[in-house]
Write a protein that holds these residues in place. Structure first.
Motif, PDB file in Angstrom:
ATOM      1  N   UNK A 246       0.928  -1.322  -0.194  1.00  0.00           N
ATOM      2  CA  UNK A 246      -0.019  -0.070   0.089  1.00  0.00           C
ATOM      3  C   UNK A 246       0.970   1.271  -0.062  1.00  0.00           C
ATOM      4  N   UNK A 247       2.082   1.174   0.442  1.00  0.00           N
ATOM      5  CA  UNK A 247       2.952   2.239   0.350  1.00  0.00           C
ATOM      6  C   UNK A 247       3.892   2.523  -0.718  1.00  0.00           C
ATOM      7  N   UNK A 248       3.821   1.420  -1.533  1.00  0.00           N
ATOM      8  CA  UNK A 248       4.528   1.393  -3.063  1.00  0.00           C
ATOM      9  C   UNK A 248       3.739   2.378  -4.255  1.00  0.00           C
ATOM     10  N   UNK A 249       4.741   2.982  -4.790  1.00  0.00           N
ATOM     11  CA  UNK A 249       4.084   3.850  -5.883  1.00  0.00           C
ATOM     12  C   UNK A 249       3.185   3.161  -7.060  1.00  0.00           C
ATOM     13  N   UNK A 250       1.948   3.152  -6.902  1.00  0.00           N
ATOM     14  CA  UNK A 250       1.056   2.544  -8.036  1.00  0.00           C
ATOM     15  C   UNK A 250       1.013   3.421  -9.119  1.00  0.00           C
ATOM     16  N   UNK A 251       1.755   3.063  -9.998  1.00  0.00           N
ATOM     17  CA  UNK A 251       2.139   3.958 -11.252  1.00  0.00           C
ATOM     18  C   UNK A 251       1.396   3.063 -12.613  1.00  0.00           C
ATOM     19  N   UNK A 252       0.547   2.291 -12.181  1.00  0.00           N
ATOM     20  CA  UNK A 252      -0.433   1.417 -13.382  1.00  0.00           C
ATOM     21  C   UNK A 252      -1.520   2.058 -13.328  1.00  0.00           C
ATOM     22  N   UNK A 253      -1.906   3.049 -14.426  1.00  0.00           N
ATOM     23  CA  UNK A 253      -3.246   3.361 -14.613  1.00  0.00           C
ATOM     24  C   UNK A 253      -4.252   2.359 -14.573  1.00  0.00           C
ATOM     25  N   UNK A 254      -5.627   2.843 -14.053  1.00  0.00           N
ATOM     26  CA  UNK A 254      -6.623   1.882 -14.036  1.00  0.00           C
ATOM     27  C   UNK A 254      -6.908   1.310 -15.007  1.00  0.00           C
ATOM     28  N   UNK A 255      -7.095   2.150 -16.127  1.00  0.00           N
ATOM     29  CA  UNK A 255      -7.416   1.673 -17.382  1.00  0.00           C
ATOM     30  C   UNK A 255      -6.334   0.516 -18.177  1.00  0.00           C
ATOM     31  N   UNK A 256      -5.137   0.791 -17.696  1.00  0.00           N
ATOM     32  CA  UNK A 256      -4.047  -0.359 -18.064  1.00  0.00           C
ATOM     33  C   UNK A 256      -4.394  -1.491 -17.487  1.00  0.00           C
ATOM     34  N   UNK A 257      -4.687  -1.441 -15.996  1.00  0.00           N
ATOM     35  CA  UNK A 257      -5.009  -2.540 -15.268  1.00  0.00           C
ATOM     36  C   UNK A 257      -6.301  -3.275 -15.749  1.00  0.00           C
ATOM     37  N   UNK A 258      -7.368  -2.508 -16.060  1.00  0.00           N
ATOM     38  CA  UNK A 258      -8.543  -3.255 -16.637  1.00  0.00           C
ATOM     39  C   UNK A 258      -8.329  -3.934 -18.076  1.00  0.00           C
ATOM     40  N   UNK A 259      -7.577  -3.193 -18.766  1.00  0.00           N
ATOM     41  CA  UNK A 259      -7.061  -3.760 -20.369  1.00  0.00           C
ATOM     42  C   UNK A 259      -6.251  -5.024 -20.045  1.00  0.00           C
ATOM     43  N   UNK A 260      -5.478  -4.943 -19.299  1.00  0.00           N
ATOM     44  CA  UNK A 260      -4.539  -6.390 -18.813  1.00  0.00           C
ATOM     45  C   UNK A 260      -5.440  -7.460 -18.236  1.00  0.00           C
ATOM     46  N   UNK A 261      -6.431  -7.108 -17.429  1.00  0.00           N
ATOM     47  CA  UNK A 261      -7.057  -8.068 -16.968  1.00  0.00           C
ATOM     48  C   UNK A 261      -8.011  -8.785 -17.988  1.00  0.00           C
ATOM     49  N   UNK A 262      -8.401  -7.732 -18.735  1.00  0.00           N
ATOM     50  CA  UNK A 262      -9.298  -8.527 -19.876  1.00  0.00           C
ATOM     51  C   UNK A 262      -8.448  -9.523 -20.788  1.00  0.00           C
ATOM     52  N   UNK A 263      -7.321  -8.922 -20.995  1.00  0.00           N
ATOM     53  CA  UNK A 263      -6.379  -9.808 -21.857  1.00  0.00           C
ATOM     54  C   UNK A 263      -6.056 -11.146 -21.116  1.00  0.00           C
ATOM     55  N   UNK A 264      -5.830 -11.095 -19.960  1.00  0.00           N
ATOM     56  CA  UNK A 264      -5.666 -12.287 -19.315  1.00  0.00           C
ATOM     57  C   UNK A 264      -6.757 -13.330 -19.205  1.00  0.00           C
TER      58      UNK A 264
END
Length: 502
Positions: A404-422
């Protein structure tokens, strides 16, 4: 009663004192504090009993437990239901009939917590209509300081809060909630002893959960469980085996051995030489048709366990083996304590020993700092292993964990797109695996009616495939051989080939 920090006295807590700081009653989920795992022996108690003054207090009254999260929570709910039944309460699904409503909560993802808070808000009008209703929050959310403070501040119609370590005190806590005008809060930050012989009200008579250990010592950087469930504590082998034998005597067809990390079973027992493989080797000799277990950590999946699983019999060929990521760099940031190569070598050994094994997994997408290249490594690992199914999630930060203290630099749109590909990849593999089963005859344990069609029966194979077929309801609870006629991504359809007598 108040939440307990180590060494603190138990006191009553009233939420009706504006501006009061309740934080001193609770120990927050601190990595530093949680890692201070004491070496003191965990005591085992066999003398659980309902206090005499609470023995019949529930006669003519009803309870409802709403359960969120993992199988461990389901098991805890069965225990609480068993305790309430011994106190005289009857179970109900109707919240307006209930005299007690307990929310057994999950803290592993933020949306699970949001759902509970939404339900608690809905309860306010119900409590207004029925002021004698006892409303309680328990489970993993109760072990989080921020959650408890939020309930104290915004959900003052809640009567009772207790944690994962003191379920055995439910009768006493209910007594205090019934007779006190104050909110009763008892949250133990330090895990308690092992309490045996608590009653259980199991769901159905076909399948059963059997807890073999509590807690987790792995401290993956994204996970709140080591804080909410405490250090690893194994039940004594003789107690687990006695419970399994009793379930066999009662006619149960399948058991699932539970633990936050079942593969670590026995490491805390005296001598440390009796492990999970040894326990399974004894359980496989008990006359119960199917034995499953969850959840495994690859780090503790040793050769002895593989050797025992390869013996087959009632030990099924399905193994849930969470990988979380296919990138060694991300696995290191997650503190999973294995590399991509070590995980793939473990899979190779399992497949060599158990040729017909079916593997499933958990995968987190969008962990802080995850690059496209690292995500591609996850896709390639999924392709290489060939999982039959996977539980896939977008990373959800949990307050108090290192991630939770790490820099979360992956945009939500990218996360959603990766999840869909997976998901697209896994869906293709899952369908291919199921299509290969068309025309085969599989042993199915009939669990009940299909959730979508009461004229169709539903059950699972040894490899945990969900199968739908038309058949008489007298087959529920029995083993049936079903010929697969249609394969879909997540389910199979079939027709009865023969009944299996077990």
């Amino acid at each position: 009663m108040a939440g307990r920090t180590e060494g603190a006295d138990l006191k009553s807590v009233s939420p009706n004192q504006p501006g009061k700081d309740y934080s001193r009653y609770f120990q927050p989920p601190s990595l530093k504090e949680a890692k201070k795992r004491g070496k003191a022996d965990v005591q085992v108690h066999y003398d659980f009993a309902i206090p005499e003054e609470m023995a019949g207090i529930g006669r003519g009254k009803h309870f409802l437990i709403r359960t969120y999260g993992c199988q461990m929570n389901e098991h805890d709910s069965e225990t609480m239901a068993g305790i309430l039944r011994e106190m005289g309460f009857a179970q109900t699904d109707d919240e307006r009939e209930a005299d007690i409503i307990l929310f057994n909560t999950c803290a592993i993802r933020e949306n699970a917590e949001d759902k509970v808070f939404g339900e608690l808000g809905h309860m306010k009008s119900l409590k207004r209509d029925n002021p004698h209703l006892i409303l309680g929050v328990c489970g993993c959310m109760s072990q989080e300081e921020a959650v408890v403070n939020k309930i104290l501040a915004k959900y003052q119609h809640v009567d009772l809060i207790f944690g994962t370590h003191n379920i055995h005190r439910l009768p006493v806590l209910l007594r205090d909630a019934m007779y006190s005008k104050e909110m009763v809060v008892e949250v133990w930050s330090k895990e308690g002893d092992i309490i045996e012989n608590m009653p259980k009200l199991r769901e159905g008579s076909i399948k059963a959960w059997v807890n073999i250990m509590y807690g987790c010592d792995k401290f993956c950087t994204y996970c709140i469980v080591p804080y909410t469930r405490g250090k690893e504590r194994s039940r004594r082998p003789q107690d687990v085996i006695a419970e399994v034998r009793e379930l066999a005597r009662l006619g149960y067809k399948e058991i699932t051995l539970l633990g936050q990390n079942v593969n670590a079973y026995g490491k805390d027992l005296e001598g440390g030489s009796y492990g999970f493989g040894d326990l399974l080797d004894e359980i496989r000799k008990i006359d119960i048709p199917r034995v499953r277990f969850t959840t495994s950590h690859p780090r503790d999946f040793d050769d002895r366990l593989i050797e025992v699983l390869a013996k087959g019999g009632n030990l099924v060929e399905h193994i849930h083996l969470p990988v979380q990521s296919g990138s060694t760099e991300i696995l290191k940031k997650m503190a999973r304590k294995y590399t991509r190569e070590q995980y793939l070598e473990l899979v190779r050994k399992i497949k060599a020993a158990i040729p017909h094994v079916v593997l499933s997994t958990d995968i987190i997408v969008g962990f802080p700092g995850e690059t496209e290249e690292q995500f591609q490594e996850t896709l390639s690992l999924v392709e290489e292993v060939g999982y039959d199914s996977a539980y896939t999630f977008i990373y959800s930060p949990r307050e108090g964990t290192p991630a939770a203290a790490m820099e979360d630099n992956v945009p939500l749109e990218v996360k959603k797109e990766r999840l869909q590909r997976l998901m697209d990849l896994q869906n293709r593999i899952s369908l291919e695996k199921n299509l290969a089963l068309q025309g085969q005859v599989l042993e199915v344990l009939v669990e009940g009616e299909s959730k979508t069609n009461p004229d169709v029966l539903s059950g699972r194979t040894r490899t945990n495939k969900l199968v739908h077929f038309v058949g008489d309801k007298s087959l529920i609870g029995k083993f049936v051989e079903v010929r697969v006629t249609e394969a879909k991504t997540w389910t199979l359809r079939g027709e009865i080939a023969a009944k299996v007598e077990v």
